[in-house]
Design an enzyme around this catalytic site. Structure first.
Site, PDB file in Angstrom:
ATOM      1  N   GLU A   1       0.789  -1.225   0.000  1.00 24.57           N
ATOM      2  CA  GLU A   1       0.000   0.000   0.000  1.00 24.57           C
ATOM      3  C   GLU A   1       0.833   1.294   0.000  1.00 24.57           C
ATOM      4  OE1 GLU A   1      -2.750  -0.163   3.273  1.00 24.57           O
ATOM      5  OE2 GLU A   1      -3.864  -1.810   2.394  1.00 24.57           O
TER       6      GLU A   1
ATOM      7  N   GLU B   1      -5.285  -8.593   0.818  1.00 20.22           N
ATOM      8  CA  GLU B   1      -5.971  -8.286   2.076  1.00 20.22           C
ATOM      9  C   GLU B   1      -7.437  -8.023   1.786  1.00 20.22           C
ATOM     10  OE1 GLU B   1      -4.393  -5.057   4.478  1.00 20.22           O
ATOM     11  OE2 GLU B   1      -2.332  -5.726   4.124  1.00 20.22           O
TER      12      GLU B   1
HETATM   13  C1  PNW Z   1      -4.213  -1.841   5.592  1.00 23.13           C
HETATM   14  N1  PNW Z   1      -7.055   4.001   5.209  1.00 23.13           N
HETATM   15  O1  PNW Z   1      -4.105  -0.561   6.133  1.00 23.13           O
HETATM   16  C2  PNW Z   1      -2.893  -2.456   5.975  1.00 23.13           C
HETATM   17  O2  PNW Z   1      -2.196  -3.087   4.953  1.00 23.13           O
HETATM   18  C3  PNW Z   1      -2.944  -3.274   7.209  1.00 23.13           C
HETATM   19  O3  PNW Z   1      -1.693  -3.221   7.830  1.00 23.13           O
HETATM   20  C4  PNW Z   1      -4.076  -2.813   8.093  1.00 23.13           C
HETATM   21  O4  PNW Z   1      -4.086  -3.419   9.341  1.00 23.13           O
HETATM   22  C5  PNW Z   1      -5.372  -3.064   7.337  1.00 23.13           C
HETATM   23  O5  PNW Z   1      -5.357  -2.424   6.074  1.00 23.13           O
HETATM   24  C6  PNW Z   1      -6.637  -2.632   8.073  1.00 23.13           C
HETATM   25  O6  PNW Z   1      -6.650  -1.248   8.259  1.00 23.13           O
HETATM   26  C7  PNW Z   1      -4.894   0.521   5.859  1.00 23.13           C
HETATM   27  O7  PNW Z   1      -7.103   4.838   6.128  1.00 23.13           O
HETATM   28  C8  PNW Z   1      -4.924   1.506   6.821  1.00 23.13           C
HETATM   29  O8  PNW Z   1      -7.628   4.175   4.127  1.00 23.13           O
HETATM   30  C9  PNW Z   1      -5.635   2.648   6.607  1.00 23.13           C
HETATM   31  C10 PNW Z   1      -6.322   2.824   5.415  1.00 23.13           C
HETATM   32  C11 PNW Z   1      -6.293   1.831   4.440  1.00 23.13           C
HETATM   33  C12 PNW Z   1      -5.575   0.679   4.679  1.00 23.13           C
END
Ligand code: PNW
Length: 448
Positions: A166, A355
């Site tokens: 990401e 994911e």
């Molecule tokens: C992903 N947003 O994170 C990550 O790859 C993981 O480490 C995380 O635990 C999981 O999704 C759940 O959140 C994100 O704010 C964190 O848009 C924040 C965002 C998107 C993905």
């Protein structure tokens, strides 16, 4: 209980985690600080000041955790390497860090669980953060050196490599919005960081090819679908901007070798000029990859909001009956639409959902179980969407559920539970949630 949903015989089912979110042992065996240690220990940055110091103590409990994955009958485990365990501050290889991941891979091998390794899932060494982190172009060379160490030590044991997890989060959310480490709010830095993350991805893919290994390498993007609130031209344009920000800024350079010009216009006032994109950079970013990893959680519905000074976007609130504990909308059909779009507009290479999952406020009930029916329905409906895409020709080859177990949910600390395994942090006891048992049965019965 078991669904009739069918998947191809060789479809891969797995679970995912990341190093900082589960390992703990933050000061052990020569691990050096990362910018997430610094950020989490800065008051006000994470919920209740929580950090990954201990997390799920996976660094010590990995044999049980891998056994748990095997007990669920899953094919594959997506984990990440902690850069601060692998290299010391003076860029020497830390043997104890290398040894830990060999032990982890030994357990997977013992249980027949296939590894999928993420090289960078956000735990940047603090010394590099002190030099500007990803906003500094030198990060590209340092990252390539780190990846080479991994290829040298683990290249023959790992067949699936993911350069970055990401880059949207690692740049925009981290250097622009300030929600993740290093917590900066500077859009020039954020755009520079996005470019250097992408460039380092391309360099590492080239580096991997030079090793002549038999595995595959790709990148994981967090993608969504952005829908307009109405079919007014203003809202449709707004949705295009949202799409540019979330999806096209990363997809276009990787698959088309150019940044989207509308987004370059949006960012121009912040970056001043694009001189940091050097000749050859886009060719490197667009170097062919073997698969694309897709992290899909939700969609966005946006409208034109001239009062929003950044991108003129307003977000339509998520209906409560479709909202997870993160406030994200449950919208499986958008996963289907996203997968179809990727094949249609970008690429025919294999896709993996690296994911997908949901946070819900789980509790252990009196019978000692965790009856997370909302999560079961979330996963079931998204698998249904994935299956539909496959039936219509999608190149989707696998699905990794986020996450194996509850863990450190970044700025939200331990307040959000994404696991199919419940973690009682006081005792580190793991309890298989109902969703874990459901996933086990589903995987066992769903492949033809
Ligand atoms: C992903 N947003 O994170 C990550 O790859 C993981 O480490 C995380 O635990 C999981 O999704 C759940 O959140 C994100 O704010 C964190 O848009 C924040 C965002 C998107 C993905």
């Amino acid at each position: 209980m078991t669904d009739k949903l069918t998947f191809p015989k060789d479809f891969i089912f797995g679970v995912a985690t990341s190093s900082y979110q589960i390992e703990g042992a933050a000061f052990e065996d020569g691990r050096i600080p990362s910018h997430w240690d610094t950020f989490a220990h800065t008051p006000g940055k994470t919920v209740q000041g929580e950090s990954g110091d201990v997390a799920c103590d996976h660094y010590h409990r990995y044999p049980d955790d891998v056994a748990m994955i095997a007990s669920l009958g899953l094919d594959s485990y997506r984990f990440s390497f902690a850069w601060p365990r692998i290299l010391t501050e003076d860029r020497k290889v830390n043997d104890k860090g290398i040894a830990f991941y060999h032990r982890l891979l030994d357990e997977m091998e013992k249980h027949g669980v296939t590894p999928a390794a993420t090289i960078y899932h956000w735990d940047l060494p603090q010394w590099l953060a002190d030099r500007g982190g990803w906003a500094n172009r030198d990060s590209v060379g340092y990252f390539s050196d780190f990846a080479e160490v991994l290829f040298k030590h683990f290249g023959d044991r790992i067949g699936t490599w993911i350069t970055h997890n990401e880059p949207w989060c690692a740049s925009f959310l981290s250097y622009g919005m300030g929600h993740h480490a290093p917590g900066h709010r500077d859009w020039r830095e954020a755009v520079l960081a996005s470019h250097h993350l992408l460039l380092s991805h391309g360099e590492v893919v080239k580096g991997y090819r030079a090793f002549n290994l038999k595995g595959e390498i790709g990148i994981t993007l967090n993608l969504n679908v952005t829908d307009p609130k109405t079919d007014s031209e203003a809202d449709i344009k707004a949705a295009e901007r949202g799409d540019g920000f979330q999806n096209r800024w990363f997809l276009d350079p990787i698959f088309k070798g150019r940044y989207p010009s509308d987004m370059m216009d949006v960012f121009r006032p912040y970056v001043q000029d694009y001189g940091f994109i050097k000749p050859g950079d886009l060719e490197t970013i667009a170097v062919p990859i073997d698969f694309l990893g897709v992290n899909y959680y939700s969609r966005a519905v946006v409208y034109d909001d001239p009062g929003d000074s950044f991108m003129g976007l307003g977000n339509v609130p998520v209906p409560l009956d479709r909202m997870t504990d993160m406030g994200w909308e449950v919208h499986p059909n958008s996963l289907y639409r996203l997968l179809m779009r990727l094949n249609r507009e970008y690429t025919q290479i294999p896709l993996f959902i690296t994911e997908n999952g949901a946070a819900y406020p789980d509790v252990v009930s009196e019978d000692g179980h965790v009856h997370d029916i909302d999560r079961i329905e979330f996963v079931r409906s998204h698998l249904e969407a994935a299956r539909q895409a496959i039936a219509e020709g999608s190149t989707l080859k696998g699905y990794y559920l986020w996450s194996l177990m509850d863990n450190f949910e970044w700025a939200f600390g331990y307040s959000k539970r994404f696991g199919i395994v419940y973690v009682d942090y006081a005792t580190q006891k793991r309890i298989l949630k109902d969703s874990a048992l459901w996933y086990r049965d589903f995987v066992q019965n769903s492949r033809v």
